[in-house]
Design a protein around this motif. Structure first.
Motif, PDB file in Angstrom:
ATOM      1  N   SER A 229       0.838  -1.202   0.000  1.00 53.98           N
ATOM      2  CA  SER A 229       0.000   0.000   0.000  1.00 53.98           C
ATOM      3  C   SER A 229       0.871   1.248   0.000  1.00 53.98           C
ATOM      4  O   SER A 229       2.001   1.253   0.480  1.00 53.98           O
ATOM      5  CB  SER A 229      -0.908   0.019   1.232  1.00 53.98           C
ATOM      6  OG  SER A 229      -0.151   0.048   2.427  1.00 53.98           O
ATOM      7  N   LYS A 230       0.323   2.305  -0.568  1.00 53.77           N
ATOM      8  CA  LYS A 230       1.058   3.555  -0.670  1.00 53.77           C
ATOM      9  C   LYS A 230       0.130   4.710  -0.300  1.00 53.77           C
ATOM     10  O   LYS A 230      -1.094   4.614  -0.446  1.00 53.77           O
ATOM     11  CB  LYS A 230       1.560   3.739  -2.108  1.00 53.77           C
ATOM     12  CG  LYS A 230       0.475   3.598  -3.159  1.00 53.77           C
ATOM     13  CD  LYS A 230       1.035   3.534  -4.560  1.00 53.77           C
ATOM     14  CE  LYS A 230      -0.073   3.306  -5.585  1.00 53.77           C
ATOM     15  NZ  LYS A 230       0.444   3.151  -6.953  1.00 53.77           N
ATOM     16  N   PRO A 231       0.698   5.807   0.172  1.00 56.63           N
ATOM     17  CA  PRO A 231      -0.149   6.954   0.528  1.00 56.63           C
ATOM     18  C   PRO A 231      -0.892   7.483  -0.693  1.00 56.63           C
ATOM     19  O   PRO A 231      -0.338   7.556  -1.784  1.00 56.63           O
ATOM     20  CB  PRO A 231       0.860   7.985   1.055  1.00 56.63           C
ATOM     21  CG  PRO A 231       2.080   7.201   1.408  1.00 56.63           C
ATOM     22  CD  PRO A 231       2.119   6.047   0.462  1.00 56.63           C
ATOM     23  N   MET A 232      -2.149   7.820  -0.497  1.00 53.38           N
ATOM     24  CA  MET A 232      -2.957   8.405  -1.568  1.00 53.38           C
ATOM     25  C   MET A 232      -3.399   9.782  -1.091  1.00 53.38           C
ATOM     26  O   MET A 232      -4.421   9.927  -0.422  1.00 53.38           O
ATOM     27  CB  MET A 232      -4.151   7.506  -1.904  1.00 53.38           C
ATOM     28  CG  MET A 232      -3.732   6.167  -2.485  1.00 53.38           C
ATOM     29  SD  MET A 232      -5.124   5.162  -3.040  1.00 53.38           S
ATOM     30  CE  MET A 232      -4.231   3.768  -3.792  1.00 53.38           C
ATOM     31  N   MET A 233      -2.579  10.762  -1.414  1.00 54.66           N
ATOM     32  CA  MET A 233      -2.765  12.099  -0.882  1.00 54.66           C
ATOM     33  C   MET A 233      -3.885  12.837  -1.610  1.00 54.66           C
ATOM     34  O   MET A 233      -4.021  12.728  -2.828  1.00 54.66           O
ATOM     35  CB  MET A 233      -1.461  12.892  -1.004  1.00 54.66           C
ATOM     36  CG  MET A 233      -0.277  12.233  -0.315  1.00 54.66           C
ATOM     37  SD  MET A 233      -0.581  11.921   1.441  1.00 54.66           S
ATOM     38  CE  MET A 233      -0.733  13.615   2.047  1.00 54.66           C
ATOM     39  N   PRO A 234      -4.687  13.585  -0.870  1.00 55.03           N
ATOM     40  CA  PRO A 234      -5.736  14.395  -1.499  1.00 55.03           C
ATOM     41  C   PRO A 234      -5.138  15.382  -2.487  1.00 55.03           C
ATOM     42  O   PRO A 234      -4.024  15.876  -2.315  1.00 55.03           O
ATOM     43  CB  PRO A 234      -6.384  15.113  -0.311  1.00 55.03           C
ATOM     44  CG  PRO A 234      -6.025  14.304   0.892  1.00 55.03           C
ATOM     45  CD  PRO A 234      -4.674  13.720   0.593  1.00 55.03           C
ATOM     46  N   GLY A 235      -5.910  15.697  -3.519  1.00 55.48           N
ATOM     47  CA  GLY A 235      -5.415  16.606  -4.547  1.00 55.48           C
ATOM     48  C   GLY A 235      -5.309  18.040  -4.078  1.00 55.48           C
ATOM     49  O   GLY A 235      -4.366  18.753  -4.433  1.00 55.48           O
ATOM     50  N   SER A 236      -6.258  18.486  -3.250  1.00 52.13           N
ATOM     51  CA  SER A 236      -6.263  19.888  -2.813  1.00 52.13           C
ATOM     52  C   SER A 236      -7.120  20.040  -1.565  1.00 52.13           C
ATOM     53  O   SER A 236      -8.349  20.157  -1.650  1.00 52.13           O
ATOM     54  CB  SER A 236      -6.793  20.805  -3.921  1.00 52.13           C
ATOM     55  OG  SER A 236      -6.939  22.129  -3.446  1.00 52.13           O
ATOM     56  N   LEU A 237      -6.486  20.054  -0.403  1.00 49.36           N
ATOM     57  CA  LEU A 237      -7.232  20.259   0.831  1.00 49.36           C
ATOM     58  C   LEU A 237      -7.845  21.660   0.923  1.00 49.36           C
ATOM     59  O   LEU A 237      -8.920  21.813   1.515  1.00 49.36           O
ATOM     60  CB  LEU A 237      -6.354  19.960   2.044  1.00 49.36           C
ATOM     61  CG  LEU A 237      -6.109  18.464   2.296  1.00 49.36           C
ATOM     62  CD1 LEU A 237      -5.193  18.265   3.496  1.00 49.36           C
ATOM     63  CD2 LEU A 237      -7.431  17.723   2.518  1.00 49.36           C
ATOM     64  N   PRO A 238      -7.216  22.705   0.359  1.00 50.34           N
ATOM     65  CA  PRO A 238      -7.927  23.995   0.331  1.00 50.34           C
ATOM     66  C   PRO A 238      -9.246  23.917  -0.434  1.00 50.34           C
ATOM     67  O   PRO A 238     -10.243  24.525  -0.029  1.00 50.34           O
ATOM     68  CB  PRO A 238      -6.922  24.922  -0.372  1.00 50.34           C
ATOM     69  CG  PRO A 238      -5.593  24.347  -0.048  1.00 50.34           C
ATOM     70  CD  PRO A 238      -5.811  22.858  -0.069  1.00 50.34           C
ATOM     71  N   LEU A 239      -9.272  23.160  -1.538  1.00 49.78           N
ATOM     72  CA  LEU A 239     -10.508  22.994  -2.290  1.00 49.78           C
ATOM     73  C   LEU A 239     -11.535  22.221  -1.462  1.00 49.78           C
ATOM     74  O   LEU A 239     -12.730  22.558  -1.460  1.00 49.78           O
ATOM     75  CB  LEU A 239     -10.223  22.259  -3.598  1.00 49.78           C
ATOM     76  CG  LEU A 239     -11.303  22.330  -4.687  1.00 49.78           C
ATOM     77  CD1 LEU A 239     -11.542  23.768  -5.107  1.00 49.78           C
ATOM     78  CD2 LEU A 239     -10.879  21.487  -5.884  1.00 49.78           C
TER      79      LEU A 239
END
Length: 449
Positions: A229-239
């Motif tokens: 498994s690998k980290p799946m980071m959000p595209g834009s937390l400000p959005l």
């Protein structure tokens, strides 16, 4: 015909508020407004509440676009604007009469909805209390919320076509049938006194159950769980934060306009209380999620937890936003945030992949909010609430599971590994979220389907 059988209940509450307000402020009863004035204000409430709830579609789009990886951003935006449109059309063609037709205790008979009056009419019947189209519009915008919940959970690996087919079934059949049991005057309302003021269960948990069924059959995103498994980071937390604020704002229409009347001082007092409780439940959810994330994160806060804490607080208070005090509303929202936070941990433990955390927020916190109604509303009982939660949960999950299964074995519901790897934007749309001219970008990049 007004949709929700809560009308008489909320008007009674409004009358009580009017008496209390009259004694407390002036010592005299409030003057009654004319029938036409009440008609205008009730209609205005439906319309304002309706376009505020419609704005929540933008909130869901931004929240989900912020949580998914950037290669799926355009696809998630298309899903949200399309599902809102599909929901409106299907609720017009089928869902409204199924939900509010009133022919049986279980569901109405579909027929084309036609407004009962037109602006060109020489004489408009104001005795109904509201314009028919305003009622239909307000009821319609709710249905898309349930579909939006499903969209966020199964993002990044579901095919657009099968998802839209599921939305058709959800908004035309599944959502209206279970909604008719309470808001359409069906058996839950008549036989068990089930109470769900604005839809913690009828809207939010319904979307959560449908999302859970889809997530189970779809499986997790590639690489989400397991030894590799690998980290799946959000595209834009400000959005995502912007989306949360838009949802928070729209929720005032969601809960406030569910008072269903603004023709008296009592109604105005009630709606004011609903606004205050809605706002403070979300605030309680944010603060609680912040403190809990600090505790779980070794002193480091987690923004995603706080965003979902706000939404969990909003979902929890939706079942009964009128009768609690402000302090009680804060507590209800706080508990909702705790449930959503640990609910997300539970899903990870059982390897159910929920991209935006919609199941803990809308399903788990929705159940809590519905079961908490008798704590502040003596007209509801824990038994009646449990029957409603159980019956709606069983119906929505089973029917959704069957629909998803039929789609899975017939047309397939999951992107191919190559398509998932390159992202939904290029594989299904042929362009990414930054493209201006979709027809000129990504033609040679999308893998074969």
């Amino acid at each position: 015909m007004i949709g929700r059988t809560q009308m008489s209940k909320t008007l009674a509450r409004g009358a009580l508020c009017a008496v209390v307000a009259g004694i407390g402020l002036t010592g005299a009863a409030h003057a009654e407004v004319s029938e036409e004035t009440a008609f205008v204000f009730n209609t205005l409430l439906f319309l304002i509440g309706g376009f505020l709830v419609m704005l929540m579609a933008a909130g869901f789009a931004m929240l989900e676009a912020g949580f998914v990886r950037t290669k799926h951003t355009a696809a998630i935006c298309l899903k949200n604007i399309a599902l809102y449109s599909i929901a409106g059309i299907m609720f017009y063609l089928v869902g409204y009469q199924v939900m509010y037709g009133g022919q049986t205790p279980y569901f109405g008979i579909p027929e084309l909805w036609v407004p009962s009056e037109l602006a060109a009419d020489e004489s408009i019947d104001i005795g109904t209390g509201y314009a028919a189209a305003s009622d239909w519009f307000f009821q319609m915008v709710f249905v898309a919320t349930a579909a939006s919940i499903v969209s966020g959970t199964i993002a990044e690996r579901v095919k657009l076509g099968p998802f839209f087919i599921f939305v058709i079934v959800l908004t035309a059949v599944i959502y209206p049938i279970q909604g008719s049991w309470e808001w359409g005057g069906g058996w839950l309302d008549a036989d068990f006194g089930f109470s769900d003021f604005a839809g913690s269960t009828l809207v939010h948990s319904t979307g959560g159950w449908a999302a859970l069924a889809g997530a189970i059959l779809l499986g997790a995103r590639s690489g989400r769980f397991g030894p590799d498994s690998k980290p799946m980071m959000p595209g834009s937390l400000p959005l995502a934060t912007l989306g949360t604020f838009i949802l928070w704002f729209g929720w005032f229409g969601f809960n406030g306009a569910s008072q269903l009347a603004l023709g008296s001082a009592g109604d105005a007092v009630a709606i004011s209380q609903i606004f205050a409780n809605t706002n403070m439940a979300a605030a309680g959810g944010v603060v609680t999620a912040y403190l809990l994330s600090m505790l779980l994160g070794g002193g480091k806060a987690n923004l995603a937890y706080c965003l979902n804490g706000a939404l969990a607080g909003l979902v929890a208070i939706t079942a009964e936003p009128l009768t609690p005090t402000i302090l009680q509303a804060i507590a209800i929202g706080a508990v909702g945030a705790v449930i959503a936070t640990f609910g997300a941990k539970l899903l990870e433990m059982v390897r159910i992949d929920d991209v935006v955390g919609a199941i803990p927020v809308h399903l788990f916190a929705g159940i809590w909010g519905t079961m908490a109604v008798p704590l502040t509303n003596s007209d509801a009982t824990f038994f009646g609430q449990a029957v409603g939660v159980g019956a709606i949960g069983a119906f929505v999950f089973v029917t959704s599971f069957v629909v998803w299964m039929i789609l899975k074995v017939s047309v397939g519901i999951r992107l191919s590994p190559d398509a998932e790897n390159v992202g939904g934007d290029l594989s299904e749309l042929g362009h990414d979220a930054g493209s201006i001219f979709a027809s000129d970008v990504g033609k040679d990049s999308a893998p074969a389907q």
